[in-house]
Design an enzyme around this catalytic site. Structure first.
Site, mmCIF file in Angstrom:
data_model
loop_
_atom_site.group_PDB
_atom_site.id
_atom_site.type_symbol
_atom_site.label_atom_id
_atom_site.label_comp_id
_atom_site.label_asym_id
_atom_site.label_seq_id
_atom_site.Cartn_x
_atom_site.Cartn_y
_atom_site.Cartn_z
ATOM 1 N N HIS A 330 0.854 -1.194 0.000
ATOM 2 C CA HIS A 330 0.000 0.000 0.000
ATOM 3 C C HIS A 330 0.886 1.238 0.000
ATOM 4 O O HIS A 330 2.039 1.192 0.431
ATOM 5 C CB HIS A 330 -0.905 -0.007 1.241
ATOM 6 C CG HIS A 330 -1.953 1.053 1.235
ATOM 7 N ND1 HIS A 330 -1.762 2.290 1.818
ATOM 8 C CD2 HIS A 330 -3.207 1.076 0.718
ATOM 9 C CE1 HIS A 330 -2.854 3.018 1.656
ATOM 10 N NE2 HIS A 330 -3.741 2.318 0.996
ATOM 11 N N ASP A 389 -8.033 -4.417 -0.421
ATOM 12 C CA ASP A 389 -8.448 -4.963 -1.714
ATOM 13 C C ASP A 389 -8.154 -6.451 -1.837
ATOM 14 O O ASP A 389 -8.795 -7.150 -2.622
ATOM 15 C CB ASP A 389 -7.743 -4.210 -2.857
ATOM 16 C CG ASP A 389 -8.135 -2.755 -2.919
ATOM 17 O OD1 ASP A 389 -9.334 -2.461 -2.828
ATOM 18 O OD2 ASP A 389 -7.234 -1.901 -3.042
#
Length: 453
Positions: A330, A389
Site C-alpha cells: 500500500h 483490496d
C-alpha cells in the site's frame, strides 16, 4: 470547402504526433524538483492540506527515514477498530453511524442515530420519473459511468442545486448518501436487462432495512439475504467510507469544491476518479489474479506449489507479466492495513457459511508467503502486507455480487467521506487549489499557414 476526413484515417496519422509533442524528458522532473504524483522521493505524499476527517498512518519518520509501524486508520480521531467493535457488539449496522460521524464530527446519540437513519430511509426513493427517464431509458454498460450520469441528472431535480451554503450542501449530501445504493442497484438491473438479456427487477428500497440490507435486496431477484451477508457488506461499507484527504477521489473533491461549483459536479468528478483502475478497481485485479493462480496451482494446500507460482508472478513470468501481486502492499500502510485485518475476520465467517474455506486458506497462504518472496526476488527492503483490496473482492464474490459492481460498492461507501471532505473544503478551504506547472518548452516563432510544412 475541403472534403470530410475519415476519423480513423485522421487518428492514424496524428496519434504519433500527439505522443511526440506531449512527451517530457524524465530528467527534467529531477532537475526542477517536481513532486510527480504529489509524492516525495521517499514515496510519501506532499503535504497540501489539513483535515479533521480521517487519518491514515503506516510509518514514522526516524532520522529522515520512514520506519514501518502497524497501520492505523482513524475516523474523526477514533480508531476504526473501536468503531467496528462498538456497533458489532450491539448487533446493529454501522454504516449509518459512520456516515453521521464523518459528516458531523461526533458519534451520534441514540436519538440522533435514529433520526439520521430515518432521514436516510425517507430519502432513498428517487425523485419523479427518474428511474424510468434517466436509468431505464438510458442504460449503460458501465455502472460507474451510469452513476456519474445519474448524479449529474439529479441536479435537474434539485430545486436549489447551486446553493453552496452549509445547510443546503448538507441536505444534498444526505440525499446522495441515501440514494447511491438505489442508483447503483437500478443501474445494474438496467444493464443486466438491456445489455445481457436478463429479467428486469426494480425492487423499491425498504425503510426498515439498513443501507447494506437494502442493497442486497435490490440486486437479488428474490430480495433474500442472510444476516452474515448483511453484516459483512455493512462492514465493507464502513471500512471504505473514508481514507484521508489525500486519496485521489477525496483530493478531487477538495480540488473541484475549491472552485466554488455545485455538489453534483463535485461528486461526479470524484466518481470519475474512483472509476480508475489505479484507484477503485484494484480488487478486480486481485480477483483476476486469484483466478489465474487457482487455474495454475494444482494443489492449493501445497505451500511449495503456491510459493513457486507467486515467484513466477513476481518475476513477470506469469499472470499479466506486471511483476505485481495485487492486493499486497500500500502507498501508506506497511506492516498492516487495519481494514484488511477487520475484513479478514468477517471473511472467515462467511467462508465457513458458504463452504469456501479452502479458497480462503489459499488467500491466507499467499498473504503469508508474498512479503518474503517480494524481498528476495525484488531485492527490496520495502515492508508489505495485504491491503483491504486483497480480501474485499473475495468477500464480494462470496456474497454473489458480480464483478462490475465492485467499484460501485466502493462509491456507495465513499460518498460519506466525499461529502465530509466537501463540507470541510467549503468551510475551511477558502482558496482555489492551484499548484504550479513549469513550462519546459522553448520559445517558438509563429509560422504563417502558407509557409508551414
Amino acid at each position: 470547402m475541403s472534403s470530410k476526413k475519415n476519423m480513423a484515417d485522421f487518428l492514424e496519422t496524428t496519434t504519433e504526433l500527439a505522443r511526440e509533442n506531449n512527451t517530457i524528458d524524465a530528467s527534467l522532473y529531477s532537475k526542477f524538483n517536481v513532486k510527480r504524483g504529489l509524492r516525495n522521493e521517499d514515496g510519501s505524499g506532499v503535504l497540501v492540506g489539513l483535515t479533521e476527517i480521517g487519518e491514515v498512518h503506516g510509518y514514522v519518520m526516524d532520522e529522515g527515514e520512514p520506519t514501518p509501524v502497524p497501520g492505523r486508520l482513524l475516523y474523526r480521531g477514533i480508531p476504526i477498530e473501536n468503531i467496528v467493535k462498538g456497533f458489532q457488539a450491539d448487533g446493529r449496522s454501522g454504516f449509518e453511524e459512520t456516515a453521521f460521524l464523518l459528516l458531523f464530527g461526533k458519534l451520534p446519540t441514540k436519538r440522533e442515530l435514529d433520526d439520521f437513519s430515518s432521514i436516510l430511509a425517507e430519502n432513498r426513493e428517487l425523485p419523479g420519473d427518474f428511474t424510468e427517464s434517466t436509468i431505464l431509458k438510458n442504460p449503460s454498460p458501465d455502472i460507474m459511468n451510469k452513476l456519474s450520469r445519474s448524479v449529474l441528472t439529479l441536479y435537474s431535480f434539485d430545486p436549489n442545486p447551486e446553493d453552496v451554503s452549509i445547510k443546503n450542501v448538507l441536505r444534498q449530501s444526505i440525499e446522495l448518501i441515501a440514494r447511491f445504493p438505489v442508483l447503483v442497484a437500478y443501474g445494474y438491473q438496467a444493464k443486466q436487462h438491456y445489455y445481457n438479456g436478463k429479467s428486469l427487477y426494480i425492487h423499491p428500497p425498504q425503510e426498515e432495512l439498513s443501507t447494506a440490507e437494502n442493497f442486497l435486496a435490490m440486486i437479488r431477484p428474490d430480495k433474500q439475504f442472510t444476516q452474515t451477508e448483511a453484516e459483512i457488506l455493512d462492514l465493507s461499507f464502513v471500512l471504505h467510507a473514508e481514507h484521508g484527504g489525500g486519496n485521489n477521489s477525496s483530493f478531487t473533491v477538495h480540488v473541484v469544491s475549491s472552485a466554488d461549483t455545485d455538489t453534483y459536479s463535485v461528486i461526479a468528478a470524484a466518481i470519475g476518479s474512483l472509476k480508475g483502475a489505479k484507484h477503485g478497481g484494484a480488487n478486480i485485479k486481485v480477483i483476476s489474479m486469484m483466478e489465474d493462480i487457482k487455474n495454475n496451482v494444482k494443489d492449493w494446500s501445497d505451500r511449495k506449489q503456491v510459493e513457486d507460482y507467486i515467484a513466477k508472478i513476481l518475476k513477470k513470468e506469469a499472470f499479466d507479466r506486471s511483476g505485481l501481486v495485487y492486493g499486497m502492499g500500500h502507498a501508506v500502510y506497511t506492516i498492516s492495513d487495519p481494514r484488511a485485518i477487520l475484513l479478514k475476520e468477517k471473511a472467515a465467517e462467511l467462508a465457513k457459511e458458504t463452504n469456501n474455506q479452502e479458497e480462503f486458506e489459499l488467500y491466507n497462504t499467499i498473504a503469508e508467503i508474498t512479503p518474503g518472496l517480494f524481498a528476495d526476488i525484488k531485492k527490496s527492503n520495502k515492508v508489505i502486507s495485504p491491503n483491504v483490496d486483497f480480501y474485499s473482492g473475495f468477500v464480494y464474490k462470496m456474497l454473489r455480487i458480480p464483478t462490475e459492481l465492485y467499484t460501485p460498492l466502493f462509491a456507495i461507501a465513499r460518498i460519506a467521506g466525499w461529502s465530509a471532505h466537501r463540507l470541510e473544503e467549503i468551510i475551511s478551504g477558502g482558496r482555489i487549489i492551484r499548484p504550479a506547472y513549469k513550462s519546459v518548452v522553448g520559445k517558438k516563432e509563429y509560422i504563417p499557414l502558407k509557409d508551414r510544412k
